[in-house]
Design a protein around this motif. Sequence first.
Motif, short mmCIF file in Angstrom:
data_model
loop_
_atom_site.label_atom_id
_atom_site.label_comp_id
_atom_site.label_asym_id
_atom_site.label_seq_id
_atom_site.Cartn_x
_atom_site.Cartn_y
_atom_site.Cartn_z
N ARG A 28 -10.54 -1.08 -1.96
CA ARG A 28 -11.92 -0.86 -2.39
C ARG A 28 -12.21 0.62 -2.64
O ARG A 28 -13.31 1.10 -2.41
CB ARG A 28 -12.89 -1.41 -1.35
CG ARG A 28 -12.82 -2.92 -1.26
CD ARG A 28 -13.77 -3.43 -0.21
NE ARG A 28 -13.79 -4.88 -0.23
CZ ARG A 28 -14.28 -5.61 0.76
NH1 ARG A 28 -14.79 -5.03 1.83
NH2 ARG A 28 -14.27 -6.91 0.67
N ALA A 29 -11.18 1.32 -3.12
CA ALA A 29 -11.37 2.72 -3.50
C ALA A 29 -11.18 2.84 -5.00
O ALA A 29 -10.61 1.95 -5.64
CB ALA A 29 -10.35 3.61 -2.77
N GLY A 30 -11.66 3.93 -5.57
CA GLY A 30 -11.40 4.19 -6.97
C GLY A 30 -9.95 4.62 -7.16
O GLY A 30 -9.22 4.84 -6.18
N LEU A 51 -14.14 -1.29 18.48
CA LEU A 51 -13.18 -0.35 17.91
C LEU A 51 -12.64 -0.91 16.61
O LEU A 51 -12.11 -2.02 16.56
CB LEU A 51 -12.01 -0.08 18.86
CG LEU A 51 -10.92 0.84 18.31
CD1 LEU A 51 -11.47 2.24 18.02
CD2 LEU A 51 -9.75 0.93 19.29
N LEU A 52 -12.80 -0.13 15.55
CA LEU A 52 -12.29 -0.50 14.24
C LEU A 52 -11.16 0.45 13.87
O LEU A 52 -11.24 1.64 14.14
CB LEU A 52 -13.39 -0.38 13.18
CG LEU A 52 -14.74 -1.03 13.50
CD1 LEU A 52 -15.72 -0.78 12.36
CD2 LEU A 52 -14.58 -2.51 13.76
N ILE A 53 -10.13 -0.07 13.24
CA ILE A 53 -9.05 0.76 12.72
C ILE A 53 -9.04 0.53 11.22
O ILE A 53 -8.92 -0.61 10.76
CB ILE A 53 -7.69 0.42 13.35
CG1 ILE A 53 -7.78 0.54 14.87
CG2 ILE A 53 -6.60 1.35 12.80
CD1 ILE A 53 -6.56 0.01 15.61
N THR A 54 -9.17 1.60 10.45
CA THR A 54 -9.26 1.46 9.01
C THR A 54 -7.96 0.97 8.41
O THR A 54 -6.90 1.01 9.03
CB THR A 54 -9.60 2.80 8.32
OG1 THR A 54 -8.46 3.67 8.39
CG2 THR A 54 -10.83 3.45 8.92
N GLU A 55 -8.06 0.58 7.16
CA GLU A 55 -6.86 0.31 6.37
C GLU A 55 -6.03 1.59 6.28
O GLU A 55 -6.50 2.67 6.61
CB GLU A 55 -7.29 -0.13 4.98
CG GLU A 55 -8.09 0.95 4.24
CD GLU A 55 -9.05 0.37 3.24
OE1 GLU A 55 -8.60 0.05 2.13
OE2 GLU A 55 -10.23 0.22 3.58
N GLY A 56 -4.80 1.48 5.81
CA GLY A 56 -3.96 2.65 5.65
C GLY A 56 -4.55 3.61 4.63
O GLY A 56 -4.91 3.21 3.52
N VAL A 57 -4.68 4.87 5.01
CA VAL A 57 -5.29 5.90 4.18
C VAL A 57 -4.23 6.95 3.87
O VAL A 57 -3.60 7.48 4.79
CB VAL A 57 -6.49 6.53 4.91
CG1 VAL A 57 -7.12 7.64 4.08
CG2 VAL A 57 -7.53 5.46 5.26
N MET A 67 -2.52 0.14 -5.40
CA MET A 67 -3.67 0.24 -6.28
C MET A 67 -4.98 0.24 -5.49
O MET A 67 -5.17 -0.58 -4.58
CB MET A 67 -3.65 -0.96 -7.25
CG MET A 67 -4.65 -0.86 -8.37
SD MET A 67 -4.37 -2.11 -9.66
CE MET A 67 -4.80 -3.62 -8.81
N ASN A 68 -5.85 1.18 -5.82
CA ASN A 68 -7.22 1.26 -5.27
C ASN A 68 -7.28 1.41 -3.75
O ASN A 68 -8.20 0.90 -3.11
CB ASN A 68 -8.05 0.07 -5.73
CG ASN A 68 -8.22 0.04 -7.23
OD1 ASN A 68 -8.25 1.08 -7.88
ND2 ASN A 68 -8.31 -1.14 -7.78
N THR A 69 -6.31 2.10 -3.17
CA THR A 69 -6.36 2.39 -1.74
C THR A 69 -6.95 3.79 -1.53
O THR A 69 -6.90 4.63 -2.43
CB THR A 69 -4.97 2.29 -1.09
OG1 THR A 69 -4.07 3.14 -1.79
CG2 THR A 69 -4.47 0.85 -1.11
N PRO A 70 -7.54 4.04 -0.36
CA PRO A 70 -8.23 5.30 -0.13
C PRO A 70 -7.32 6.42 0.40
O PRO A 70 -6.31 6.17 1.04
CB PRO A 70 -9.26 4.91 0.94
CG PRO A 70 -8.59 3.82 1.71
CD PRO A 70 -7.77 3.06 0.71
N GLY A 71 -7.76 7.64 0.12
CA GLY A 71 -7.10 8.83 0.63
C GLY A 71 -8.03 9.63 1.50
O GLY A 71 -9.21 9.29 1.67
#
Length: 174
Positions: A28-30, A51-57, A67-71
């Motif tokens: 859900r990133a550009g 506690l939340l752990i984000t997707e791989g950044v 595709m469309n992953t965050p940095g």
Amino acid sequence: MTSLWTPTTLGKLNLPHRLALAPMTRSRAGADGVPQDIVATHYAQRASLGLLITEGVFPSADGQGYMNTPGIHTQPQIDAWRKVATAVHAEGGHIFMQLMHAGRMAHPENTPHHRQPVAPSAIAAGQEMFTPLGPQQTPTPRALSTEEVRQTVDDFRKAARNAIDAGMDGVEIH
């Protein structure tokens, strides 16, 4: 035996139980790796978990692969993640960022720079992955030099600092 529902402490965080939201790619990133506004909504809706752990950044331009992953290496990315952390904290949750370099599981079409993927060795993954052009075979990565490995380690260090500066409560290295 301790129950999963027993409150626990993780560093300075007091958590209501021992469960966490596991990392899962949401794409859900550009194309530039900036998380879209829906990312803040998504994590805020789950903040009551504790506690939340984000997707791989990805920690650097060369760490992007899917595709469309965050940095977390540019100012617009940091600013977008700050919105996510603020939204989660407003709902009473805590959030860690998972830092992940895609390595050989990458495709040039999924990055703004369109460079060949990099990895510790030039061994192809032999997998297809989604790209803006449809499913594509992952190419053979370029092997990193020893100095580039050192740079990648430093990229993770900078990414961890950026994550904390963006308001994350901690980081997890994939």
